[in-house]
Structures are given as structure tokens and as C-alpha cells.
Enzyme design. Structure first.
Site: not given
Ligand code: NAD
Length: 256
Positions: A14-15, A64-65, A91, A143, A157, A159, A161
Site C-alpha cells: 500500500g505504498a 493485491d495483498v 501497511n 491502528s 475495520y 475488528a 485492526k
């Protein structure tokens, strides 16, 4: 911190933009070879072009991770290009959906697939390469939502993290004997396209007032913290979470 990552090879997922881009830039400026892995191919290519103009050694890989095949290809490409893989910064992350009761099954799955399974996919591909050299440094971007709840994002989101922190701790436990350190970074609210999409200018201004240090985070704050976690300066630190939130998890600032 000088040359503590110079000559090492790092993948940052995601860089192409936001926090990941700034982390990749920091590692590249410190002398690491950086692989800019992102689902957005053209944006990743633009980022690499900008890095190269600044003297950074970088390669863009479309990935796509949430796909194990893509994660496998990402690690293979990195080793082909640079002969090693020393640093992985997981990331890439997304937010989809609104209130818990309105989250669709597709939104639930998409967020878990990218934010949590993506960390597993890239790490499980990277770990054997790192184990071979007996040295690896992995940082998973969670996060402050992984320590409490997300105020801007939805429950899926949050859950995902929390899951990243649990996965980080267990990976650190299992991978320590191979010389691989695994830590999580917990950013607080940071002005990137992700937050700009989720909030209005008025909401951003209200939040700023409540942050004890009186400002939103800048991606640079997370780049500095990540550099510490992947450098030898943190060589005895594994399985921990580093919170970078201007004091927000202490509570909100208010008039007395
Ligand atoms: P962003 O939306 O600005 O950038 C995310 C990047 O990830 C984009 O380049 C996007 O193309 C890429 N991406 C999305 N899905 C992908 C996939 N499936 N595979 C590969 N790449 C993918 O986000 P950001 O604000 O820079 O956030 C980066 C990380 O930090 C995320 O994990 C996010 O959850 C976390 N985070 C952000 C904040 C914040 O306030 N911005 C706070 C806490 C944590």
C-alpha cells in the site's frame, strides 16, 4: 539513525500513497532498496518514478495483498530483483461500510481480506526468505482502532485492526527463533486520502481540537516510528505495539 537499514531490502504494501508511501520514502532515503507494492499499478509506478528522481532505489510491483498468489509473486519478484528480503511493512488497508447494522457481508469480507488476511499472506511468503538469512523485521500497521474502536471507520475495520495486533504477537512468538522480529504500529488519525474520504473538513477540525498534542498525525510521524522498529536500534523489541497518536488514547482534550 544513519545507515541502519542501508543496503537492506524492504517491501512496503500500500505504498503508492499515504502512510505507506512516506514509510517507503523514509526507508529508501536511509539507503534501503524499496519495493512499492500496491493494488494501484499506475500510482505505484508514479511513486517509484518520484523516488528514483530523489535517488532512491525502488521497484513497483502491482499486488493485491488479499491474494496469496499475488503475495507469493511479490516476494519472488523482490528476491529476483535484489537478492534478499529483510524488511516487510504490512501497511495496505481499507475501510468499507458504515454503522455495524448496515455493513454488508461483502464489505465485512473485503475489509478482513485486505487488512488482516493481507498481513498473513505477505508475512507467510516473506518469513521463509527471512529465516534463511536469520534476520527479518516485520512491522504491521494496525491502528488505535485496534486498541479501542474506530471513530471514523466501521466495526469491520475495528475488528480487522484488533486481529492485526493478535496476529503480530503470535507471529513474534513463532518467528523469534528464526531471528525475525514482528511489531505493530498503531497510528492515530492521520491526514491521508483514507481519512479525507471518511470525514468532512468540519469534523477534521473538531477532532484536531481534541487531540492532546493539538494536531492530526502526519505520515512522517509513522515513518519515523517504523524506521525505529525495522532498524537495529530496536533489536531487542518484538511482539509489541507502538502507539503514535499524539496522546489521543489517553483521552480527549477538553476545557476545565
Ligand atoms: P490510503 O487509503 O491513503 O492508502 C492506502 C494504500 O493501500 C493505497 O495506495 C491503496 O491503493 C493501497 N491498497 C488498498 N487495497 C490494497 C490491496 N488489496 N493490496 C495492495 N494495496 C492496497 O490509506 P492510509 O491512510 O495511508 O492508511 C495506511 C494504513 O494505515 C492502513 O492500514 C490504515 O488502516 C492505517 N491507518 C490509517 C490511519 C489514518 O488516519 N489515515 C489511522 C490508523 C491506521
Amino acid at each position: 539513525m544513519g545507515s541502519r537499514v542501508a543496503g537492506l531490502t524492504a517491501i512496503v504494501t500500500g505504498a503508492a500513497q499515504g502512510i505507506g508511501r512516506r514509510i517507503a520514502e523514509e526507508l529508501g532515503t536511509e539507503g534501503a532498496n524499496v519495493v512499492v507494492a500496491d493494488i494501484d499499478e499506475s500510482s505505484a509506478a508514479d511513486t517509484v518514478e518520484a523516488f528514483e528522481s530523489a535517488g532512491i532505489t525502488a521497484t513497483a510491483v502491482q499486488c493485491d495483498v488479499s491474494s496469496m498468489d499475488d503475495a507469493e509473486r511479490l516476494v519472488e519478484r523482490t528476491v529476483e530483483e535484489y537478492g534478499s528480503l529483510d524488511i516487510l511493512v504490512n501497511n495496505a488497508g481499507i475501510s468499507r461500510g458504515e454503522r455495524f447494522q448496515d455493513i454488508t457481508p461483502e464489505e465485512w469480507q473485503q475489509v478482513i481480506d485486505v487488512n488482516l488476511t493481507g498481513v498473513y499472506n505477505c508475512s507467510v511468503q516473506a518469513a521463509p526468505v527471512m529465516a534463511e538469512s536469520g534476520d527479518g523485521r516485520i512491522v504491521n500497521i494496525s491502528s488505535i482502532a485496534g486498541q479501542n474502536i474506530s471513530y471514523e471507520g466501521p466495526a469491520n475495520y475495528t475488528a480487522s485492526k484488533w486481529g492485526v495486533i493478535g496476529l503480530t504477537k503470535h507471529m513474534a512468538w513463532d518467528l523469534a527463533e528464526y531471528g525475525i522480529r514482528v511489531n505493530a504500529l498503531c497510528p492515530g488519525g492521520t491526514l491521508t486520502p483514507l481519512i479525507e474520504d471518511l470525514t468532512t473538513e468540519e469534523e477534521r477540525s473538531e477532532t484536531r481540537e481534541k487531540i492532546p498534542l493539538g494536531r492530526w498525525a502526519d505520515p512522517e510521524d509513522h515513518a519515523d516510528a517504523t524506521l525505529f522498529l525495522v532498524s537495529d536500534r530496536s533489536s531487542y523489541i518484538t511482539g509489541t505495539t507502538l502507539t503514535v497518536d499524539g496522546g489521543l488514547t489517553l483521552g480527549v482534550r477538553h476545557e476545565v
